[in-house]
Design a protein around this motif. Sequence first.
Motif, PDB file in Angstrom:
ATOM      1  N   GLN A 356       7.599 -27.267 -37.838  1.00  0.00           N
ATOM      2  CA  GLN A 356       6.907 -26.753 -36.656  1.00  0.00           C
ATOM      3  C   GLN A 356       5.429 -27.136 -36.664  1.00  0.00           C
ATOM      4  O   GLN A 356       4.878 -27.551 -35.634  1.00  0.00           O
ATOM      5  CB  GLN A 356       7.040 -25.233 -36.587  1.00  0.00           C
ATOM      6  N   LEU A 357       4.784 -26.998 -37.817  1.00  0.00           N
ATOM      7  CA  LEU A 357       3.373 -27.368 -37.914  1.00  0.00           C
ATOM      8  C   LEU A 357       3.173 -28.858 -37.639  1.00  0.00           C
ATOM      9  O   LEU A 357       2.215 -29.270 -36.970  1.00  0.00           O
ATOM     10  CB  LEU A 357       2.843 -27.024 -39.305  1.00  0.00           C
ATOM     11  N   THR A 358       4.110 -29.674 -38.140  1.00  0.00           N
ATOM     12  CA  THR A 358       4.025 -31.120 -37.920  1.00  0.00           C
ATOM     13  C   THR A 358       4.187 -31.460 -36.447  1.00  0.00           C
ATOM     14  O   THR A 358       3.408 -32.255 -35.885  1.00  0.00           O
ATOM     15  CB  THR A 358       5.097 -31.849 -38.755  1.00  0.00           C
ATOM     16  N   LEU A 359       5.183 -30.869 -35.804  1.00  0.00           N
ATOM     17  CA  LEU A 359       5.409 -31.153 -34.388  1.00  0.00           C
ATOM     18  C   LEU A 359       4.269 -30.637 -33.527  1.00  0.00           C
ATOM     19  O   LEU A 359       3.911 -31.263 -32.516  1.00  0.00           O
ATOM     20  CB  LEU A 359       6.737 -30.540 -33.946  1.00  0.00           C
ATOM     21  N   SER A 360       3.686 -29.519 -33.899  1.00  0.00           N
ATOM     22  CA  SER A 360       2.554 -28.988 -33.138  1.00  0.00           C
ATOM     23  C   SER A 360       1.405 -29.985 -33.113  1.00  0.00           C
ATOM     24  O   SER A 360       0.814 -30.267 -32.054  1.00  0.00           O
ATOM     25  CB  SER A 360       2.093 -27.655 -33.751  1.00  0.00           C
TER      26      SER A 360
END
Length: 476
Positions: A356-360
């Motif tokens: 999730q942090l990467t996609l954000s």
Amino acid sequence: MLAIDKTNGGHLYRQVMDLVTSEVESGTLRPGDRLPSLRRMSAILGVSVPTVKQAYEELERQGRVRARPQSGFYVEAQRRNALVRGSGCREPVEVCCRSLVEQVYDAIHRPGVIPFGIANPSMARPAAKMLHRTMKRVMARAEERSLGYAPMLGDPGLRRQIAFRYLDLGGRVAPEDVIITNGGQEALALALQAVGRPGDVIAVESPTYSGILELIESLGMLAMEIETCPEEGVSLKALEKALDRQPVRACLFSSALNNPLGSLTSEEHRQGLVELLEARGVILIEDDVYGDLIFEDPRPKPAQFFARRSLVLTCGSFSKTAAPGYRIGWLLPGRFRDAVSKLKRSLSCSSGLLQQLTLSEFLSSGDYDRHLKALRPLLKCNAERMSARVARAFPPETRVSQPRGGAVLWLELPERIDSERLFKVAIESDISIAPGVIYAPEAGYRNFIRLSFGHPWSERLEQGIDRLGHLVNQVV
């Protein structure tokens, strides 16, 4: 007058291709006509000979022109693809497709198999390098936190980025309205369980995505097919008649781009659909995982934007557009937020935080949009290549869909062909396909198959289509 715009930043050879294609479509160039020589076209357009050659060779790969030795390039006659129409409305039935779906998924992962059976569009141009760089930056900053649990409803940063994207489409979505899920399939499962119970009637498109039918089967619900047009999507007239006859609890439709037909619904159609359902108090679950993969048209507004009674739940995912292995999707639950939240907590608690942090950051940096800008025309090109190859290799009575986006073709084969039998024969030749029978509740579409063009194009894929066409001609 033929002209090239050298200031638009695109590939010049694609402009040459577009010019030739427009001349063919207008009738100026007809099948059998010789194209200007490489040097002549180079002089006309003011581009290099290698640019013209690249355009002509790509048109040949797509089956639009053919090279004749010592003669030049000639316009190739195109077989007209007949429309492939869904069935009329039927009575609600129990679904029975899981056994064959399991075989299809097993076949996809066999070593050495050509994977025409899986719709994996992002892998036509993988974003691996961009995502790996982004993940390294995230891990350097977040350190131990990146290994922990995410908040149950999702990372606030990713929820905010998804909400921003809906704002660009003209709709108001608050970050707290977004629930992060383990892929689009969990989003669909949460939505179905939040609104329905065993025995409820769920209206689906005909044909529809096999994963939807699997969910309905596993939840003990009943599926009712609604006639679906290969151009406009589900028939509103057919749906209205079905609602008059049956106690439909919810409709589960691909509101923008149908899988496997590739049909693209208009904004007016989606608005009419929502108005029809809300007037009767019927819930709409929209599968919108392909919305970002429309080839050329503007990204469609979700049906939820037209809702007035909050009876629409929207399911999205990054699996088709960016990273299938990340298993990150989302759900806009409408008025069913509390029910969905309880189900999410009880079923999976949360989704992967590092992903999730990467996609954000992938979204906020602009890399996601740059990735999509390059992916869409590539998928369109792959669709044209596969259609042309099928036209050459398959029986002449084969009919093929004309998708407006996504990653699959829907083929109607001669009536004598049993797609389940073809699936088993093809696997023996190391080719996986998706038989049409898994896209209908009662094993309809027996002489249909779905083929995926969501792969880097190669000679191996072309040879696979040729071999599959040979098998179609042999299977009875």
